[in-house]
Design an enzyme around this catalytic site. Structure first.
Site, mmCIF file in Angstrom:
data_model
loop_
_atom_site.group_PDB
_atom_site.id
_atom_site.type_symbol
_atom_site.label_atom_id
_atom_site.label_comp_id
_atom_site.label_asym_id
_atom_site.label_seq_id
_atom_site.Cartn_x
_atom_site.Cartn_y
_atom_site.Cartn_z
ATOM 1 N N HIS A 133 9.022 4.995 -3.673
ATOM 2 C CA HIS A 133 8.257 6.170 -4.082
ATOM 3 C C HIS A 133 8.413 7.309 -3.090
ATOM 4 O O HIS A 133 8.817 7.121 -1.939
ATOM 5 C CB HIS A 133 6.773 5.820 -4.230
ATOM 6 C CG HIS A 133 6.101 5.452 -2.938
ATOM 7 N ND1 HIS A 133 6.288 4.229 -2.318
ATOM 8 C CD2 HIS A 133 5.243 6.148 -2.132
ATOM 9 C CE1 HIS A 133 5.578 4.183 -1.213
ATOM 10 N NE2 HIS A 133 4.939 5.343 -1.072
ATOM 11 N N ASP A 135 5.951 10.238 -1.530
ATOM 12 C CA ASP A 135 4.528 10.562 -1.425
ATOM 13 C C ASP A 135 4.205 11.894 -2.103
ATOM 14 O O ASP A 135 4.934 12.881 -1.957
ATOM 15 C CB ASP A 135 4.119 10.656 0.050
ATOM 16 C CG ASP A 135 4.100 9.303 0.736
ATOM 17 O OD1 ASP A 135 3.925 8.285 0.049
ATOM 18 O OD2 ASP A 135 4.269 9.273 1.971
ATOM 19 N N HIS A 283 10.524 5.819 0.138
ATOM 20 C CA HIS A 283 10.290 4.702 1.042
ATOM 21 C C HIS A 283 9.590 3.548 0.340
ATOM 22 O O HIS A 283 9.051 3.692 -0.757
ATOM 23 C CB HIS A 283 9.518 5.143 2.286
ATOM 24 C CG HIS A 283 8.191 5.780 1.997
ATOM 25 N ND1 HIS A 283 8.058 7.079 1.562
ATOM 26 C CD2 HIS A 283 6.926 5.297 2.093
ATOM 27 C CE1 HIS A 283 6.784 7.383 1.403
ATOM 28 N NE2 HIS A 283 6.077 6.306 1.706
ATOM 29 N N ARG A 298 -1.294 7.529 9.554
ATOM 30 C CA ARG A 298 -0.318 8.460 9.001
ATOM 31 C C ARG A 298 -0.937 9.831 8.786
ATOM 32 O O ARG A 298 -2.101 9.945 8.378
ATOM 33 C CB ARG A 298 0.205 7.928 7.656
ATOM 34 C CG ARG A 298 1.420 8.677 7.146
ATOM 35 C CD ARG A 298 1.769 8.293 5.731
ATOM 36 N NE ARG A 298 0.910 8.983 4.770
ATOM 37 C CZ ARG A 298 1.027 8.860 3.450
ATOM 38 N NH1 ARG A 298 1.926 8.046 2.962
ATOM 39 N NH2 ARG A 298 0.238 9.532 2.641
#
Length: 307
Positions: A133, A135, A283, A298
């Site tokens: 996917h 983000d 990723h 993150r």
């Protein structure tokens, strides 16, 4: 009796089937060669992913170092750093400023600040990010990138993989490139994130996050290089096509991210940091460590509308 022709024919019409080498260009043809003075790079593959040494991310990043880090990320798409245990949440936040403003994920729990997402997985809360996917592709201006810091890692497993979507596009058959040029795809968070929400929660969030469209073939906002911009969880259809045709085409396109030659894999250690270009890559967080514990922090980097 089996004839020679049937013996060599593929068993299925598999869009991943390919024999021999692929075209794997680190940068666009004619791109200027970059000389790095402040950092050293150890490539993990020929075209995506490089480990950076000579940088202490707990210290402020000056203008010269910032320029080299920005150039290295555009060239390698993912940068990895080891031994950054001294990096604090405030240094994490300051590092994001090298590329842009921070952006919170609307579905992740927040850490010490509104921008920090703390991703803790254990025997109770297990990861769902084990699908290729990009983000925030469900947003009108998807995240430009992200900075991910390992706080606690399992004794084995828990790697993350990235795939080079420039390489994916470069290796598409010419006829397929012509077919998708100028097409748009519909992106939506509800088929994935919505499965854990009540109808009332979905309705409330829909006002802030409507369904969006992005080009199937995007020019990167900072390099101008073409890449394929569709992904498995968030791209739901190709705009303007009948349902069956859209499903078949989208299936063929999203599966390209799974090809190993386009990928790099990183083994986390406590204090490791990864910075990635979220437009040029997808990723996959490998969920092979359950029920062991894995804690990451993150911060996403705000992006711009794509064209």
């Amino acid at each position: 009796m089996t004839t020679a022709s049937t013996a060599t024919a593929p068993l299925v019409n598999n869009p991943l089937m390919h024999y021999g080498p692929r075209m794997l260009q680190r940068s666009a043809a004619g791109a200027e060669e970059i000389e790095y003075r402040r950092i050293s790079l150890c490539p993990l593959t020929t075209h995506i992913g490089a480990e950076v040494t000579g940088v202490d991310l707990s210290s402020p990043v000056d203008d010269e170092l910032a320029r080299e880090l920005r150039a290295a990320l555009l060239e390698w798409k993912v940068l990895f750093f080891r031994g950054q245990e001294a990096m604090t949440p405030s240094a994490h936040r300051a590092l994001v400023d090298v590329w842009g403003a921070p952006e919170a994920n609307p579905f992740f729990p927040q850490g010490d600040s509104v921008e920090v997402s703390r991703l803790a997985k254990d025997e109770i809360t297990f990861g769902h990010e084990n699908i290729w996917h990009s983000d925030h592709s469900f947003m009108a201006a998807p995240a430009l990138g992200a900075v991910l810091r390992a706080v606690e890692v399992p004794p084995a497993g828990g790697d993350t993989m990235w795939t080079d979507m420039y390489a994916v596009y470069d290796n598409l058959p010419e006829g397929l490139k012509e077919r998708i040029e100028g097409s748009s795809a519909v992106h939506d968070w509800e088929p994935s994130w919505g499965t854990t929400m009540t109808p009332a929660q979905i309705i409330a969030l829909r006002q802030r996050l409507p369904i969006v469209e992005h080009p199937v073939v995007v020019r990167h906002p900072r390099t101008g290089r073409k890449l394929l911009y569709v992904n498995e969880p968030f791209t739901i259809r190709i705009a303007g096509l009948p349902e069956d045709e859209s499903r078949a085409l989208l299936c063929e396109l999203v599966l390209q991210a799974r090809i190993p030659e386009y990928q790099v894999r990183f083994r986390w250690q406590p204090g490791s940091v990864a910075i990635w270009d979220n437009i040029a890559t997808q990723h996959y967080a490998i969920n092979d460590y359950f029920p062991q514990r894995r804690v990451m922090e993150r911060i996403s980097i705000a992006g711009v509308p794509l064209s």
